[in-house]
Design a protein around this motif. Structure first.
Motif, PDB file in Angstrom:
ATOM      1  N   PHE A  37      49.430  39.236  43.492  1.00 14.30           N
ATOM      2  CA  PHE A  37      49.208  40.438  44.297  1.00 14.30           C
ATOM      3  C   PHE A  37      50.086  41.588  43.821  1.00 14.30           C
ATOM      4  O   PHE A  37      50.979  42.030  44.527  1.00 14.30           O
ATOM      5  N   PHE A  38      49.852  42.064  42.627  1.00 12.82           N
ATOM      6  CA  PHE A  38      50.539  43.261  42.185  1.00 12.82           C
ATOM      7  C   PHE A  38      49.546  44.162  41.470  1.00 12.82           C
ATOM      8  O   PHE A  38      48.438  43.748  41.133  1.00 12.82           O
ATOM      9  N   THR A  39      49.895  45.394  41.268  1.00  8.59           N
ATOM     10  CA  THR A  39      48.964  46.437  40.861  1.00  8.59           C
ATOM     11  C   THR A  39      48.186  46.111  39.588  1.00  8.59           C
ATOM     12  O   THR A  39      46.976  46.320  39.539  1.00  8.59           O
ATOM     13  N   ALA A  40      48.869  45.589  38.563  1.00 11.70           N
ATOM     14  CA  ALA A  40      48.172  45.325  37.298  1.00 11.70           C
ATOM     15  C   ALA A  40      47.086  44.271  37.483  1.00 11.70           C
ATOM     16  O   ALA A  40      46.005  44.367  36.881  1.00 11.70           O
ATOM     17  N   THR A  41      47.330  43.267  38.305  1.00 10.35           N
ATOM     18  CA  THR A  41      46.331  42.235  38.559  1.00 10.35           C
ATOM     19  C   THR A  41      45.131  42.829  39.288  1.00 10.35           C
ATOM     20  O   THR A  41      43.973  42.526  38.965  1.00 10.35           O
ATOM     21  N   MET A  42      45.394  43.659  40.279  1.00  6.80           N
ATOM     22  CA  MET A  42      44.307  44.286  41.026  1.00  6.80           C
ATOM     23  C   MET A  42      43.483  45.210  40.119  1.00  6.80           C
ATOM     24  O   MET A  42      42.253  45.249  40.198  1.00  6.80           O
ATOM     25  N   TRP A  43      44.155  45.936  39.257  1.00  8.25           N
ATOM     26  CA  TRP A  43      43.476  46.843  38.336  1.00  8.25           C
ATOM     27  C   TRP A  43      42.579  46.059  37.373  1.00  8.25           C
ATOM     28  O   TRP A  43      41.424  46.412  37.144  1.00  8.25           O
ATOM     29  N   ALA A  44      43.125  44.989  36.806  1.00  7.57           N
ATOM     30  CA  ALA A  44      42.341  44.162  35.883  1.00  7.57           C
ATOM     31  C   ALA A  44      41.138  43.553  36.596  1.00  7.57           C
ATOM     32  O   ALA A  44      40.028  43.513  36.041  1.00  7.57           O
ATOM     33  N   GLY A  45      41.325  43.098  37.829  1.00  5.42           N
ATOM     34  CA  GLY A  45      40.219  42.534  38.595  1.00  5.42           C
ATOM     35  C   GLY A  45      39.135  43.555  38.880  1.00  5.42           C
ATOM     36  O   GLY A  45      37.937  43.261  38.788  1.00  5.42           O
ATOM     37  N   GLY A  46      39.533  44.757  39.212  1.00  2.46           N
ATOM     38  CA  GLY A  46      38.556  45.826  39.451  1.00  2.46           C
ATOM     39  C   GLY A  46      37.782  46.180  38.194  1.00  2.46           C
ATOM     40  O   GLY A  46      36.571  46.420  38.244  1.00  2.46           O
ATOM     41  N   THR A  47      38.467  46.196  37.060  1.00  6.80           N
ATOM     42  CA  THR A  47      37.804  46.495  35.791  1.00  6.80           C
ATOM     43  C   THR A  47      36.798  45.403  35.447  1.00  6.80           C
ATOM     44  O   THR A  47      35.678  45.686  35.013  1.00  6.80           O
ATOM     45  N   LEU A  48      37.187  44.158  35.628  1.00  3.98           N
ATOM     46  CA  LEU A  48      36.258  43.051  35.375  1.00  3.98           C
ATOM     47  C   LEU A  48      35.073  43.099  36.325  1.00  3.98           C
ATOM     48  O   LEU A  48      33.934  42.833  35.937  1.00  3.98           O
ATOM     49  N   GLY A  49      35.342  43.413  37.579  1.00  2.84           N
ATOM     50  CA  GLY A  49      34.274  43.468  38.568  1.00  2.84           C
ATOM     51  C   GLY A  49      33.194  44.473  38.219  1.00  2.84           C
ATOM     52  O   GLY A  49      32.009  44.246  38.483  1.00  2.84           O
ATOM     53  N   LYS A  50      33.571  45.591  37.610  1.00  8.65           N
ATOM     54  CA  LYS A  50      32.602  46.620  37.218  1.00  8.65           C
ATOM     55  C   LYS A  50      31.892  46.281  35.916  1.00  8.65           C
ATOM     56  O   LYS A  50      30.791  46.752  35.673  1.00  8.65           O
ATOM     57  N   ALA A  51      32.512  45.458  35.067  1.00  8.28           N
ATOM     58  CA  ALA A  51      31.984  45.224  33.730  1.00  8.28           C
ATOM     59  C   ALA A  51      30.895  44.155  33.673  1.00  8.28           C
ATOM     60  O   ALA A  51      30.121  44.132  32.723  1.00  8.28           O
ATOM     61  N   PHE A  52      30.840  43.264  34.660  1.00  8.65           N
ATOM     62  CA  PHE A  52      29.909  42.137  34.617  1.00  8.65           C
ATOM     63  C   PHE A  52      28.996  42.138  35.833  1.00  8.65           C
ATOM     64  O   PHE A  52      29.330  42.691  36.877  1.00  8.65           O
ATOM     65  N   SER A  53      27.859  41.462  35.674  1.00  3.02           N
ATOM     66  CA  SER A  53      27.023  41.208  36.844  1.00  3.02           C
ATOM     67  C   SER A  53      27.730  40.159  37.703  1.00  3.02           C
ATOM     68  O   SER A  53      28.682  39.516  37.257  1.00  3.02           O
ATOM     69  N   PHE A  54      27.257  39.956  38.924  1.00  3.51           N
ATOM     70  CA  PHE A  54      27.936  39.041  39.838  1.00  3.51           C
ATOM     71  C   PHE A  54      27.979  37.613  39.287  1.00  3.51           C
ATOM     72  O   PHE A  54      29.030  36.967  39.311  1.00  3.51           O
ATOM     73  N   SER A  55      26.872  37.112  38.752  1.00  7.67           N
ATOM     74  CA  SER A  55      26.861  35.732  38.233  1.00  7.67           C
ATOM     75  C   SER A  55      27.752  35.603  36.994  1.00  7.67           C
ATOM     76  O   SER A  55      28.448  34.598  36.824  1.00  7.67           O
ATOM     77  N   GLU A  56      27.718  36.621  36.123  1.00  8.41           N
ATOM     78  CA  GLU A  56      28.605  36.593  34.947  1.00  8.41           C
ATOM     79  C   GLU A  56      30.066  36.651  35.373  1.00  8.41           C
ATOM     80  O   GLU A  56      30.914  35.962  34.803  1.00  8.41           O
ATOM     81  N   LEU A  57      30.355  37.455  36.386  1.00 10.95           N
ATOM     82  CA  LEU A  57      31.725  37.583  36.879  1.00 10.95           C
ATOM     83  C   LEU A  57      32.239  36.257  37.411  1.00 10.95           C
ATOM     84  O   LEU A  57      33.379  35.867  37.141  1.00 10.95           O
ATOM     85  N   LEU A  58      31.400  35.545  38.166  1.00 15.59           N
ATOM     86  CA  LEU A  58      31.814  34.235  38.676  1.00 15.59           C
ATOM     87  C   LEU A  58      32.126  33.273  37.530  1.00 15.59           C
ATOM     88  O   LEU A  58      33.111  32.527  37.584  1.00 15.59           O
ATOM     89  N   LEU A  59      31.310  33.290  36.487  1.00 15.56           N
ATOM     90  CA  LEU A  59      31.554  32.430  35.328  1.00 15.56           C
ATOM     91  C   LEU A  59      32.863  32.810  34.634  1.00 15.56           C
ATOM     92  O   LEU A  59      33.669  31.944  34.283  1.00 15.56           O
TER      93      LEU A  59
END
Length: 106
Positions: free
Chosen positions: A31-53
């Motif tokens: 739970f720190f800023t860099a982790t949240m930022w990376a997660g947000g970037t990944l969330g936008k880059a993939f579709s939902f099923s790809e993101l889960l994988l």
């Protein structure tokens, strides 16, 4: 003077912490800023099923890596700095220490 941190020596078995205190510390790393930022970037880059994988594969790799490190630390009683010094030498360990520190500040 009582040494309680053991920065330059093996931590004796009597001074090692249990699962709950260590889990609280490790939970804080997620739970720190860099982790949240990376997660947000990944969330936008993939579709939902790809993101889960991606999440499942990434967590499996991270779990295997950290489990191996935790086992080595448990058996040796050494912290990450001392393990780095034994693996990479005095000068080489400075690079791994820098990378570890830099990733924690984002």
């Amino acid at each position: 003077m009582n040494e309680t941190d053991y920065p330059l020596s093996e931590v004796p078995k009597s001074a090692r912490q249990g699962l709950l205190p260590m889990a609280a510390v490790l939970l804080g790393f997620t739970f720190f800023t860099a982790t949240m930022w990376a997660g947000g970037t990944l969330g936008k880059a993939f579709s939902f099923s790809e993101l889960l994988l991606v999440i499942v594969v990434g967590n499996l790799l991270l779990g295997a890596y950290t489990s191996a490190l935790a086992f080595i630390a448990y058996k040796s009683g050494l912290n990450s700095v001392l393990m780095g010094r034994f693996c990479f030498g005095e000068v080489g360990s400075k690079l791994s220490d820098f990378v570890l520190g830099f990733t924690q500040i984002g």
